[in-house]
Design an enzyme around this catalytic site. Structure first.
Site, mmCIF file in Angstrom:
data_model
loop_
_atom_site.group_PDB
_atom_site.id
_atom_site.type_symbol
_atom_site.label_atom_id
_atom_site.label_comp_id
_atom_site.label_asym_id
_atom_site.label_seq_id
_atom_site.Cartn_x
_atom_site.Cartn_y
_atom_site.Cartn_z
ATOM 1 N N ASP A 61 -47.097 -28.359 64.873
ATOM 2 C CA ASP A 61 -46.585 -27.883 63.530
ATOM 3 C C ASP A 61 -45.593 -28.995 63.013
ATOM 4 O OD1 ASP A 61 -47.641 -25.055 63.599
ATOM 5 O OD2 ASP A 61 -46.586 -25.248 65.517
ATOM 6 N N HIS A 82 -45.342 -20.682 67.183
ATOM 7 C CA HIS A 82 -46.702 -21.422 66.973
ATOM 8 C C HIS A 82 -47.622 -20.528 66.139
ATOM 9 C CE1 HIS A 82 -49.806 -24.155 66.425
ATOM 10 N NE2 HIS A 82 -50.496 -23.229 67.393
HETATM 11 P P1 NAI Z 1 -61.971 -24.609 73.823
HETATM 12 O O1 NAI Z 1 -62.694 -23.139 73.855
HETATM 13 O O2 NAI Z 1 -62.633 -25.726 73.592
HETATM 14 O O3 NAI Z 1 -61.530 -24.855 75.487
HETATM 15 C C1 NAI Z 1 -60.718 -23.861 76.108
HETATM 16 C C2 NAI Z 1 -61.063 -24.592 77.549
HETATM 17 O O4 NAI Z 1 -60.414 -23.406 78.480
HETATM 18 C C3 NAI Z 1 -62.840 -23.757 78.003
HETATM 19 O O5 NAI Z 1 -63.401 -24.976 78.551
HETATM 20 C C4 NAI Z 1 -62.326 -22.787 78.849
HETATM 21 O O6 NAI Z 1 -63.541 -22.462 79.965
HETATM 22 C C5 NAI Z 1 -61.117 -22.881 79.460
HETATM 23 N N1 NAI Z 1 -60.351 -21.723 80.065
HETATM 24 C C6 NAI Z 1 -60.252 -20.499 79.726
HETATM 25 N N2 NAI Z 1 -59.694 -19.832 80.572
HETATM 26 C C7 NAI Z 1 -59.118 -20.540 81.527
HETATM 27 C C8 NAI Z 1 -58.363 -20.330 82.613
HETATM 28 N N3 NAI Z 1 -57.732 -19.128 82.945
HETATM 29 N N4 NAI Z 1 -58.305 -21.275 83.562
HETATM 30 C C9 NAI Z 1 -58.558 -22.745 83.244
HETATM 31 N N5 NAI Z 1 -59.486 -23.039 82.103
HETATM 32 C C10 NAI Z 1 -59.714 -21.894 81.441
HETATM 33 O O7 NAI Z 1 -60.622 -24.350 73.241
HETATM 34 P P2 NAI Z 1 -59.788 -25.552 72.889
HETATM 35 O O8 NAI Z 1 -59.843 -25.834 71.204
HETATM 36 O O9 NAI Z 1 -59.814 -26.803 73.635
HETATM 37 O O10 NAI Z 1 -58.057 -24.832 72.631
HETATM 38 C C11 NAI Z 1 -57.628 -24.346 73.479
HETATM 39 C C12 NAI Z 1 -56.477 -23.709 73.311
HETATM 40 O O11 NAI Z 1 -55.445 -24.197 72.705
HETATM 41 C C13 NAI Z 1 -56.799 -22.424 72.400
HETATM 42 O O12 NAI Z 1 -55.985 -21.233 73.107
HETATM 43 C C14 NAI Z 1 -56.255 -22.624 70.975
HETATM 44 O O13 NAI Z 1 -56.006 -21.497 70.296
HETATM 45 C C15 NAI Z 1 -55.199 -23.601 71.381
HETATM 46 N N6 NAI Z 1 -54.395 -24.123 70.356
HETATM 47 C C16 NAI Z 1 -53.055 -24.414 70.473
HETATM 48 C C17 NAI Z 1 -52.627 -25.185 69.515
HETATM 49 C C18 NAI Z 1 -51.025 -25.309 69.314
HETATM 50 O O14 NAI Z 1 -50.562 -26.046 68.508
HETATM 51 N N7 NAI Z 1 -50.292 -24.520 70.258
HETATM 52 C C19 NAI Z 1 -53.151 -26.134 68.679
HETATM 53 C C20 NAI Z 1 -54.716 -25.926 68.630
HETATM 54 C C21 NAI Z 1 -55.447 -25.083 69.748
#
Ligand code: NAI
Length: 327
Positions: free
Chosen positions: A161, A189
């Site tokens: 952000d 966030h």
């Molecule tokens: P993604 O779905 O591509 O990858 C997430 C991965 O985490 C998957 O491979 C899944 O198997 C794994 N996963 C799920 N639960 C798990 C657990 N308990 N232990 C270990 N691994 C686990 O998602 P992406 O795009 O990589 O995003 C990840 C997270 O980041 C999402 O929650 C998204 O909303 C968040 N995010 C946060 C931002 C921020 O500014 N704080 C910005 C963009 C995304």
């Protein structure tokens, strides 16, 4: 040469993981003289573990001189063993028909388990960054689940952000983004976060009079920054990943290596500053030095800013009350 440090990353086979791991391994996060051991966690699911194997093969094929080891894990109790840095990226995404309460509960489960594992096996100085959404509340849950670790070791990612706000201001003023200082993003966030350029400067010159457009602040800047994540999903069909990974690198690098007096935004447990109740995981402007952050003090909060801060605080309080019974 330096002794390797241990960096745990969860959700390592996901989108953000793919944009993040190679940069950690190349030294962009902790410095070009700091060897790292990657401790990667994915869910036990066979597809996820296979995808993780593929990512590890690619990491090997980069032949990074600073990469002193790579481990694949499906259990946080082994993934977090002795870890010095933990980037908690994996989270439960909102599925079709899933209510907000279900999402909070599913993530509360994940971050309770991971907080307890950090409490049990991580380095006592571990620096934890929660990226997985809802990031502030997930960080709060992990912190509350790790009573033997200092609360200050738990942080949530507001840096994306912050960087989004900086980039919008650079575009508006026609100045280089790197020249912008003293920007703050307050709160959650989420679209309620309050990006605040009242104190910002560019090459020492105040930004607010330079922009001199309160209508732009309220009706263009704040909604653009607040809804940027949704705009990226609409355009790309996927949520922001490279920019999120970049923000995670910025957050950890600045925390570990210091900001030299520059302000950055981190989600940190409140110490009561600015009337934010203690322990609420809240975005604040901070400076960092010697591996510790300090909330910037003494900023004047005008009526509009107070209104914005109250709104984002109300949302966070609501989220954190919604998970209290699960802790
Ligand atoms: P993604 O779905 O591509 O990858 C997430 C991965 O985490 C998957 O491979 C899944 O198997 C794994 N996963 C799920 N639960 C798990 C657990 N308990 N232990 C270990 N691994 C686990 O998602 P992406 O795009 O990589 O995003 C990840 C997270 O980041 C999402 O929650 C998204 O909303 C968040 N995010 C946060 C931002 C921020 O500014 N704080 C910005 C963009 C995304």
């Amino acid at each position: 040469s330096k002794k390797p440090v241990r960096v745990a990353v969860t959700g390592a086979a996901g989108q953000i993981g793919y944009a993040l791991l190679f940069r950690i391994a190349s030294g962009e996060m902790l410095g070009k003289d700091q060897p790292v051991i990657l401790q990667l966690l994915e869910i036990p699911d066979e597809k996820a573990q296979n995808a993780l194997k593929g990512v590890i093969m690619e990491l090997e094929d980069c032949a990074f001189p600073l990469l002193a080891g790579i481990e694949a894990h499906s259990d946080p109790m082994t993934a977090f063993k002795d870890t010095d840095y933990a980037l908690l990226v994996g989270a439960r995404p909102r599925g079709p028909g899933m209510e907000r309460a279900d999402l909070l509960a599913a993530n509360a489960q994940i971050f309770t388990v991971q907080g307890k594992a950090l409490n049990a096996v991580a380095s006592r100085n571990v620096k934890v960054l929660v990226v997985g959404n809802p990031a502030n509340t997930n960080a709060y849950i992990a912190m509350k689940s790790a009573p033997d670790l200092p609360a200050k070791n738990f942080t949530a990612m507001l840096r994306l952000d912050h960087n989004r706000a900086a980039s919008q201001i650079a575009a508006k003023t026609g100045k280089p983004v790197g020249s912008i200082e003293k920007l703050a993003v307050w709160g959650n966030h989420s679209p309620t976060m309050y990006a605040d350029y009242r104190f910002a400067t560019i090459d020492g010159q105040a930004v607010k009079p330079l922009i001199n457009d309160e209508e732009w602040n309220r009706n263009t800047f704040l909604p653009t920054v607040g809804k940027r994540g949704a705009a990226i999903i609409a355009a790309r069909g996927l949520s922001s990943a490279a920019s999120a990974a970049n923000a995670a690198i910025d957050h950890m690098r600045d925390w570990a290596l210091g900001t030299n007096g520059k302000w950055v935004t981190m989600g940190v447990p409140s110490d009561g500053s600015y009337g934010i109740p203690k322990d609420v995981m809240f975005g604040f402007p901070v400076t960092t030095e010697n591996g510790e952050y300090k909330i910037v003090q003494g900023l004047e909060i005008d009526a509009f800013s107070q209104e914005c801060i109250n709104k984002t605080l109300a949302e966070l309080t609501d989220e954190q009350n919604g998970v209290k019974h699960l802790l």
